[in-house]
Design a protein around this motif. Structure first.
Motif, PDB file in Angstrom:
ATOM      1  N   VAL A 250      -6.628   9.235 -15.081  1.00 23.96           N
ATOM      2  CA  VAL A 250      -7.312   9.801 -13.923  1.00 23.96           C
ATOM      3  C   VAL A 250      -8.408   8.864 -13.434  1.00 23.96           C
ATOM      4  O   VAL A 250      -9.001   8.113 -14.206  1.00 23.96           O
ATOM      5  CB  VAL A 250      -7.910  11.186 -14.244  1.00 23.96           C
ATOM      6  CG1 VAL A 250      -6.808  12.184 -14.576  1.00 23.96           C
ATOM      7  CG2 VAL A 250      -8.922  11.110 -15.378  1.00 23.96           C
ATOM      8  N   THR A 251      -8.656   8.930 -12.143  1.00 24.70           N
ATOM      9  CA  THR A 251      -9.760   8.220 -11.509  1.00 24.70           C
ATOM     10  C   THR A 251     -10.871   9.224 -11.247  1.00 24.70           C
ATOM     11  O   THR A 251     -10.662  10.226 -10.571  1.00 24.70           O
ATOM     12  CB  THR A 251      -9.307   7.565 -10.193  1.00 24.70           C
ATOM     13  OG1 THR A 251      -8.332   6.559 -10.492  1.00 24.70           O
ATOM     14  CG2 THR A 251     -10.477   6.922  -9.464  1.00 24.70           C
ATOM     15  N   ILE A 252     -12.029   8.950 -11.804  1.00 20.72           N
ATOM     16  CA  ILE A 252     -13.170   9.851 -11.704  1.00 20.72           C
ATOM     17  C   ILE A 252     -13.991   9.495 -10.467  1.00 20.72           C
ATOM     18  O   ILE A 252     -14.128   8.320 -10.103  1.00 20.72           O
ATOM     19  CB  ILE A 252     -14.044   9.744 -12.972  1.00 20.72           C
ATOM     20  CG1 ILE A 252     -13.213  10.102 -14.215  1.00 20.72           C
ATOM     21  CG2 ILE A 252     -15.264  10.645 -12.881  1.00 20.72           C
ATOM     22  CD1 ILE A 252     -12.620  11.483 -14.193  1.00 20.72           C
ATOM     23  N   LEU A 253     -14.510  10.508  -9.804  1.00 22.01           N
ATOM     24  CA  LEU A 253     -15.443  10.270  -8.692  1.00 22.01           C
ATOM     25  C   LEU A 253     -16.747   9.740  -9.288  1.00 22.01           C
ATOM     26  O   LEU A 253     -17.615  10.496  -9.704  1.00 22.01           O
ATOM     27  CB  LEU A 253     -15.676  11.563  -7.920  1.00 22.01           C
ATOM     28  CG  LEU A 253     -14.458  12.150  -7.208  1.00 22.01           C
ATOM     29  CD1 LEU A 253     -14.782  13.532  -6.648  1.00 22.01           C
ATOM     30  CD2 LEU A 253     -13.960  11.226  -6.112  1.00 22.01           C
TER      31      LEU A 253
ATOM     32  N   GLY B 200     -20.406   4.427 -10.237  1.00 24.60           N
ATOM     33  CA  GLY B 200     -20.893   3.462 -11.207  1.00 24.60           C
ATOM     34  C   GLY B 200     -19.795   2.611 -11.828  1.00 24.60           C
ATOM     35  O   GLY B 200     -20.078   1.694 -12.592  1.00 24.60           O
ATOM     36  N   GLN B 201     -18.511   2.924 -11.507  1.00 17.03           N
ATOM     37  CA  GLN B 201     -17.389   2.180 -12.081  1.00 17.03           C
ATOM     38  C   GLN B 201     -16.387   1.819 -10.984  1.00 17.03           C
ATOM     39  O   GLN B 201     -16.181   2.575 -10.035  1.00 17.03           O
ATOM     40  CB  GLN B 201     -16.679   3.021 -13.147  1.00 17.03           C
ATOM     41  CG  GLN B 201     -17.563   3.408 -14.317  1.00 17.03           C
ATOM     42  CD  GLN B 201     -16.775   4.102 -15.406  1.00 17.03           C
ATOM     43  OE1 GLN B 201     -16.192   3.481 -16.280  1.00 17.03           O
ATOM     44  NE2 GLN B 201     -16.755   5.433 -15.356  1.00 17.03           N
ATOM     45  N   ASP B 202     -15.771   0.658 -11.156  1.00 13.18           N
ATOM     46  CA  ASP B 202     -14.805   0.185 -10.171  1.00 13.18           C
ATOM     47  C   ASP B 202     -13.474   0.915 -10.304  1.00 13.18           C
ATOM     48  O   ASP B 202     -13.162   1.520 -11.337  1.00 13.18           O
ATOM     49  CB  ASP B 202     -14.578  -1.330 -10.343  1.00 13.18           C
ATOM     50  CG  ASP B 202     -15.711  -2.156  -9.756  1.00 13.18           C
ATOM     51  OD1 ASP B 202     -16.486  -1.626  -8.940  1.00 13.18           O
ATOM     52  OD2 ASP B 202     -15.828  -3.344 -10.126  1.00 13.18           O
ATOM     53  N   TRP B 203     -12.678   0.834  -9.235  1.00 14.82           N
ATOM     54  CA  TRP B 203     -11.312   1.344  -9.193  1.00 14.82           C
ATOM     55  C   TRP B 203     -10.476   0.591 -10.230  1.00 14.82           C
ATOM     56  O   TRP B 203     -10.590  -0.615 -10.339  1.00 14.82           O
ATOM     57  CB  TRP B 203     -10.750   1.088  -7.794  1.00 14.82           C
ATOM     58  CG  TRP B 203      -9.436   1.734  -7.507  1.00 14.82           C
ATOM     59  CD1 TRP B 203      -8.196   1.218  -7.752  1.00 14.82           C
ATOM     60  CD2 TRP B 203      -9.233   3.003  -6.900  1.00 14.82           C
ATOM     61  NE1 TRP B 203      -7.232   2.087  -7.346  1.00 14.82           N
ATOM     62  CE2 TRP B 203      -7.843   3.199  -6.808  1.00 14.82           C
ATOM     63  CE3 TRP B 203     -10.075   4.009  -6.422  1.00 14.82           C
ATOM     64  CZ2 TRP B 203      -7.279   4.344  -6.258  1.00 14.82           C
ATOM     65  CZ3 TRP B 203      -9.516   5.151  -5.867  1.00 14.82           C
ATOM     66  CH2 TRP B 203      -8.142   5.309  -5.791  1.00 14.82           C
ATOM     67  N   TRP B 204      -9.698   1.269 -11.018  1.00 16.40           N
ATOM     68  CA  TRP B 204      -9.204   2.615 -10.844  1.00 16.40           C
ATOM     69  C   TRP B 204      -9.930   3.659 -11.710  1.00 16.40           C
ATOM     70  O   TRP B 204      -9.690   4.869 -11.561  1.00 16.40           O
ATOM     71  CB  TRP B 204      -7.709   2.685 -11.159  1.00 16.40           C
ATOM     72  CG  TRP B 204      -7.376   2.271 -12.570  1.00 16.40           C
ATOM     73  CD1 TRP B 204      -7.003   1.020 -12.994  1.00 16.40           C
ATOM     74  CD2 TRP B 204      -7.409   3.099 -13.739  1.00 16.40           C
ATOM     75  NE1 TRP B 204      -6.804   1.021 -14.350  1.00 16.40           N
ATOM     76  CE2 TRP B 204      -7.053   2.283 -14.841  1.00 16.40           C
ATOM     77  CE3 TRP B 204      -7.700   4.434 -13.989  1.00 16.40           C
ATOM     78  CZ2 TRP B 204      -6.971   2.757 -16.141  1.00 16.40           C
ATOM     79  CZ3 TRP B 204      -7.633   4.906 -15.287  1.00 16.40           C
ATOM     80  CH2 TRP B 204      -7.274   4.073 -16.350  1.00 16.40           C
TER      81      TRP B 204
ATOM     82  N   ARG C 291       0.857  -1.182   0.000  1.00 12.94           N
ATOM     83  CA  ARG C 291       0.000   0.000   0.000  1.00 12.94           C
ATOM     84  C   ARG C 291       0.892   1.230   0.000  1.00 12.94           C
ATOM     85  O   ARG C 291       1.495   1.579   1.025  1.00 12.94           O
ATOM     86  CB  ARG C 291      -0.915  -0.009   1.231  1.00 12.94           C
ATOM     87  CG  ARG C 291      -2.100  -0.942   1.120  1.00 12.94           C
ATOM     88  CD  ARG C 291      -3.228  -0.324   0.298  1.00 12.94           C
ATOM     89  NE  ARG C 291      -3.696   0.926   0.857  1.00 12.94           N
ATOM     90  CZ  ARG C 291      -4.642   1.021   1.788  1.00 12.94           C
ATOM     91  NH1 ARG C 291      -5.220  -0.056   2.274  1.00 12.94           N
ATOM     92  NH2 ARG C 291      -5.013   2.211   2.241  1.00 12.94           N
ATOM     93  N   PHE C 292       0.973   1.895  -1.124  1.00 16.52           N
ATOM     94  CA  PHE C 292       1.899   3.016  -1.253  1.00 16.52           C
ATOM     95  C   PHE C 292       1.434   4.252  -0.493  1.00 16.52           C
ATOM     96  O   PHE C 292       2.259   5.075  -0.081  1.00 16.52           O
ATOM     97  CB  PHE C 292       2.148   3.326  -2.731  1.00 16.52           C
ATOM     98  CG  PHE C 292       3.006   2.285  -3.397  1.00 16.52           C
ATOM     99  CD1 PHE C 292       4.383   2.400  -3.376  1.00 16.52           C
ATOM    100  CD2 PHE C 292       2.438   1.175  -3.999  1.00 16.52           C
ATOM    101  CE1 PHE C 292       5.192   1.433  -3.962  1.00 16.52           C
ATOM    102  CE2 PHE C 292       3.234   0.203  -4.594  1.00 16.52           C
ATOM    103  CZ  PHE C 292       4.603   0.328  -4.573  1.00 16.52           C
ATOM    104  N   ASP C 293       0.130   4.398  -0.294  1.00 17.49           N
ATOM    105  CA  ASP C 293      -0.344   5.518   0.521  1.00 17.49           C
ATOM    106  C   ASP C 293       0.113   5.366   1.965  1.00 17.49           C
ATOM    107  O   ASP C 293       0.559   6.335   2.600  1.00 17.49           O
ATOM    108  CB  ASP C 293      -1.871   5.637   0.440  1.00 17.49           C
ATOM    109  CG  ASP C 293      -2.600   4.389   0.908  1.00 17.49           C
ATOM    110  OD1 ASP C 293      -2.072   3.261   0.752  1.00 17.49           O
ATOM    111  OD2 ASP C 293      -3.730   4.527   1.431  1.00 17.49           O
TER     112      ASP C 293
ATOM    113  N   HIS D 292      -3.590  12.308  -6.779  1.00 17.28           N
ATOM    114  CA  HIS D 292      -5.041  12.526  -6.746  1.00 17.28           C
ATOM    115  C   HIS D 292      -5.765  11.321  -6.145  1.00 17.28           C
ATOM    116  O   HIS D 292      -6.806  11.478  -5.507  1.00 17.28           O
ATOM    117  CB  HIS D 292      -5.576  12.928  -8.124  1.00 17.28           C
ATOM    118  CG  HIS D 292      -5.860  11.843  -9.094  1.00 17.28           C
ATOM    119  ND1 HIS D 292      -4.876  11.174  -9.793  1.00 17.28           N
ATOM    120  CD2 HIS D 292      -7.040  11.322  -9.533  1.00 17.28           C
ATOM    121  CE1 HIS D 292      -5.437  10.295 -10.609  1.00 17.28           C
ATOM    122  NE2 HIS D 292      -6.753  10.358 -10.472  1.00 17.28           N
ATOM    123  N   ARG D 293      -5.182  10.142  -6.278  1.00 14.16           N
ATOM    124  CA  ARG D 293      -5.798   8.966  -5.638  1.00 14.16           C
ATOM    125  C   ARG D 293      -5.545   8.972  -4.130  1.00 14.16           C
ATOM    126  O   ARG D 293      -6.409   8.566  -3.349  1.00 14.16           O
ATOM    127  CB  ARG D 293      -5.287   7.695  -6.317  1.00 14.16           C
ATOM    128  CG  ARG D 293      -5.724   7.640  -7.782  1.00 14.16           C
ATOM    129  CD  ARG D 293      -5.234   6.430  -8.557  1.00 14.16           C
ATOM    130  NE  ARG D 293      -5.731   6.542  -9.935  1.00 14.16           N
ATOM    131  CZ  ARG D 293      -4.971   6.615 -11.022  1.00 14.16           C
ATOM    132  NH1 ARG D 293      -3.651   6.557 -10.905  1.00 14.16           N
ATOM    133  NH2 ARG D 293      -5.519   6.745 -12.215  1.00 14.16           N
TER     134      ARG D 293
END
Length: 291
Positions: free
Chosen positions: A164-167, A170-174, A107-109, A143-144
């Motif tokens: 980019v990861t959108i808020l 309706g869609q899974d990560w990433w 986990r890089f965060d 941003h993540r």
């Protein structure tokens, strides 16, 4: 004696002042970081010094990106921390590990938060909140990270991410954020995100798509991987509109004449951070409060 300057009683090696040496992360020594610490901290003491984290691109130019914020560090009493997330961890062919936060069992965060705590101990500074900058691959990460830890950020600047990861629930990560809690144990906190000033940056000539077009069966491909747009400019505009729709405190700036190069993007990032670090009597601004 009156007028005599007294140095703060730090037990700091000279290797940790100015442009530091590379420092192993004690939590996991496969990873490391470097810092820039103004020498004035010796006489000032750590009170009032704050932290800015600058995250490298896929080139792992962590020492260089640290130095691009050195002048700001001197003017605003900052410690700059630049992590090094090497390529080839667990898989010699992998270059993208840190960009999407989790890679295999890493986990890089959380690794970054550990480095920050180690820097806090080293310099004696408060790191409850810190400023975050990322360029290219580092902007992927930044941003993540913002989605997962808005409560730790005072401001975030995201420069030219390839994807980019959108808020989007309706869609899974990433691509989206629907299963974020399942993956990371944290759900979106939009109220906290709205308190963090956010800046999006991209060069107006940053139009090469060779490294950012996702293809089936390769890399991080998943359905919707290219839906945010063709170029980095397109994708950042998509992210900007998405964040605006969620009432985030976000700005977008295209830099004339700049391609995919960090240096032209640092100047507007420096202005942004300086603005959000100055409050009454030189004290840091409360997150979300604008001058």
């Amino acid at each position: 004696m009156p007028g005599q300057t007294t140095e703060y009683n730090y037990q700091l090696s000279g290797y940790y002042l100015g442009a530091s040496t590379t420092i192993a992360c004690q939590h996991d020594q496969r990873f490391s970081f470097c810092t820039y610490a103004p020498r004035s901290i010796l006489k000032d003491g750590p009170e009032g010094y704050r932290l800015l984290v600058a995250v490298h691109s896929s080139d792992r130019d962590y020492q260089d990106i640290r130095m691009q914020f050195a002048d700001l560090a001197e003017k605003e009493k900052l410690i700059v921390l630049a992590p090094l997330f090497p390529s080839g961890i667990a898989d010699r062919q992998d270059n993208d590990n840190y960009k999407y936060i989790a890679y295999r069992d890493i986990r890089f965060d959380l690794l970054l938060l550990q480095m920050i705590e180690e820097a806090a101990t080293l310099y004696g500074i408060n790191v409850d909140r810190f400023a975050l900058f990322g360029f290219s691959g580092g902007a992927h990460f930044a941003h993540r990270f913002f989605y997962l830890h808005p409560d730790r950020l005072s401001a975030v600047s995201i420069a030219a991410p390839g994807s980019v990861t959108i808020l989007d629930q309706g869609q899974d990560w990433w691509v989206g954020t629907r299963n974020m809690e399942d993956l990371f144990g944290k759900s979106l906190d939009l109220a906290a995100m709205r308190q963090v000033p956010a800046q999006l940056l991209v060069g107006r000539e940053d139009t090469n798509t060779d490294a950012i077009t996702h293809r089936p069966g390769r890399g991080k491909w998943m359905p919707g991987a290219n839906d945010a747009g063709v170029t980095r400019i397109d994708r950042l505009h998509t992210l900007y509109k998405n964040w605006q729709a969620q009432d985030l405190a976000v700005s977008l700036e295209e830099i004339p004449g700049a391609g995919h190069d960090c240096r032209p993007l640092v100047a507007p990032a420096v202005r942004f951070f300086a603005e959000h670090m100055r409050g009454e009597n030189g004290q840091p601004l409360v997150a979300g409060k604008h001058p």
